[in-house]
Design a protein around this motif. Structure first.
Motif, mmCIF file in Angstrom:
data_model
loop_
_atom_site.group_PDB
_atom_site.id
_atom_site.type_symbol
_atom_site.label_atom_id
_atom_site.label_comp_id
_atom_site.label_asym_id
_atom_site.label_seq_id
_atom_site.Cartn_x
_atom_site.Cartn_y
_atom_site.Cartn_z
ATOM 1 N N LEU A 19 0.859 -1.182 0.000
ATOM 2 C CA LEU A 19 0.000 0.000 0.000
ATOM 3 C C LEU A 19 0.898 1.235 0.000
ATOM 4 O O LEU A 19 1.821 1.338 0.812
ATOM 5 C CB LEU A 19 -0.899 0.014 1.234
ATOM 6 C CG LEU A 19 -2.127 -0.903 1.192
ATOM 7 C CD1 LEU A 19 -2.777 -0.966 2.570
ATOM 8 C CD2 LEU A 19 -3.137 -0.431 0.162
ATOM 9 N N THR A 20 0.610 2.152 -0.894
ATOM 10 C CA THR A 20 1.394 3.378 -0.993
ATOM 11 C C THR A 20 0.476 4.581 -0.775
ATOM 12 O O THR A 20 -0.744 4.453 -0.704
ATOM 13 C CB THR A 20 2.052 3.495 -2.371
ATOM 14 O OG1 THR A 20 1.022 3.650 -3.363
ATOM 15 C CG2 THR A 20 2.872 2.253 -2.683
ATOM 16 N N ILE A 21 1.087 5.744 -0.675
ATOM 17 C CA ILE A 21 0.303 6.973 -0.534
ATOM 18 C C ILE A 21 -0.652 7.115 -1.712
ATOM 19 O O ILE A 21 -1.808 7.525 -1.539
ATOM 20 C CB ILE A 21 1.246 8.194 -0.460
ATOM 21 C CG1 ILE A 21 2.040 8.178 0.853
ATOM 22 C CG2 ILE A 21 0.468 9.494 -0.587
ATOM 23 C CD1 ILE A 21 3.079 9.267 0.959
ATOM 24 N N GLU A 22 -0.202 6.721 -2.872
ATOM 25 C CA GLU A 22 -1.008 6.905 -4.083
ATOM 26 C C GLU A 22 -2.189 5.957 -4.152
ATOM 27 O O GLU A 22 -3.322 6.371 -4.422
ATOM 28 C CB GLU A 22 -0.127 6.723 -5.317
ATOM 29 C CG GLU A 22 -0.852 6.961 -6.633
ATOM 30 C CD GLU A 22 0.062 6.813 -7.827
ATOM 31 O OE1 GLU A 22 -0.450 6.880 -8.963
ATOM 32 O OE2 GLU A 22 1.281 6.622 -7.637
ATOM 33 N N ASN A 23 -1.963 4.652 -3.886
ATOM 34 C CA ASN A 23 -3.059 3.694 -4.079
ATOM 35 C C ASN A 23 -3.914 3.473 -2.839
ATOM 36 O O ASN A 23 -4.892 2.723 -2.887
ATOM 37 C CB ASN A 23 -2.521 2.343 -4.592
ATOM 38 C CG ASN A 23 -1.656 1.618 -3.567
ATOM 39 O OD1 ASN A 23 -1.674 1.898 -2.376
ATOM 40 N ND2 ASN A 23 -0.857 0.677 -4.050
#
Length: 336
Positions: free
Chosen positions: A283-287
């Motif tokens: 999990l990233t900031i973007e997704n």
């Protein structure tokens, strides 16, 4: 800076505030077996945080709410995967809160001792488990392609996670004992300063080991600088305590906690929950973030609400800034 990155920073800020404020609450609670020589001194210790402990805990509620709204995927994976650990934190926080409210309702020593033990447990368990949780967030957990946690509570109890838990436990303990020295007088103040020195030296060794591990595992110039600043702040906290400057010692302790938490968030960036199964599942900031429209509404809300919260918190501490003296405790011997 896009809004998702901004809210990653806001989440970090909220957890910094929570760990600084509720952190010394935990330390005060854990100090009862070491500094509470009699009922008067134990009441004196508890009264140092009596007016503020519940206000300090609201930072966790705000952080959780903001995490849910700004990063729903992160929130869902985190709270489902860390369910048992977070449930234990919640139950022990309830235990501690109940003890603060009911301890004085009974007159017997057995009644008070029972609630004192609950305060200690309700302070030590969250202090340890928060460190375990955040160490695992940075290190990564087994997330599958659907961002579902594939592990158990024991998955979190790995060497890095346990060292992170021990670090927060000792850091909060030292921070809390320093607060007691700042807020009390007489024998209790002197004993708290001595205990803060001893605990601080042990904390320095353990925290240094955790920070070195973090820097090596997640190296970047930013992480290295932040970890170094955390270490220097802890050393300054110990030195100022030795010199009898409790205010400065407590301030440097708060700065230590701030840099330590920011170090972890810097090591985590741009992920929010890495996967140890496959980096593509992380999990990233973007997704993990909410829609742009949601983040815009939250940003405007925070712009107006955050200053009010900070002003109210500052006003509360200003009102209750005086020391809790032994003579102010009802029933204390006049000659003490």
């Amino acid at each position: 800076m896009d809004l998702a990155t901004l809210w990653f920073g806001i989440i970090a800020f909220l957890f910094v505030g929570y760990f600084i404020l509720d952190g010394f609450d935990f330390g005060v609670g854990m100090s009862l077996p070491f500094l509470g020589k009699d009922d008067v001194s134990r009441r004196q210790i508890i009264n140092t945080i009596g007016p503020v402990w519940d206000l300090n805990e609201t930072w966790l509620i705000v952080a959780g709410a903001c995490l849910f709204a700004s990063f729903p995927e992160w929130y869902a994976s985190l709270f489902s995967g860390f369910y048992l650990a977070l449930l234990l934190i919640l139950l022990t926080l309830i235990m501690r809160g109940v003890s603060f409210e009911y301890r004085h309702q009974g007159k017997s020593e057995k009644w008070k001792r029972g609630f004192d033990r609950m305060i200690v447990i309700g302070s030590a368990a969250p202090a340890f488990l928060w460190g375990v949780a955040f160490a695992n967030i940075v290190q990564g957990v087994p997330l599958d392609e659907n961002h579902i946690f594939q592990g158990t509570l024991f998955t979190l109890l790995n060497p890095y996670g346990l060292l992170g838990g021990l670090t927060t436990l000792l850091l909060f303990f030292t921070h809390g004992v320093t607060f007691i020295a700042l807020k009390t007088d007489g024998r209790l103040r002197a004993e708290a300063r001595v205990l803060a020195l001893r605990a601080g030296l042990i904390t320095l060794v353990v925290a240094a080991a955790f920070l070195v591990w973090t820097v090596i595992a997640f190296f970047s110039p930013v992480v290295l600088v932040l970890a170094a600043l955390a270490a220097v702040s802890l050393v300054l906290s110990i030195i100022t305590n030795v010199r009898g400057r409790e205010g400065w010692s407590f301030t440097f302790g708060a700065i230590t906690t701030m840099f330590a938490v920011v170090t972890l968030f810097a090591a985590l960036f741009p992920n929010v929950l890495p996967s140890t199964i496959d980096a593509a599942f992380s999990l990233t900031i973007e997704n993990a973030s909410s829609t742009q429209y949601t983040l815009q509404i939250m940003t405007w809300t925070a712009l107006f609400a955050m200053p009010l919260v900070l002003l109210y918190q500052g006003w509360t501490y200003w009102v209750f800034r005086k020391r809790v003296t032994r003579s102010s405790i009802e029933g204390a011997p006049a000659h003490a």
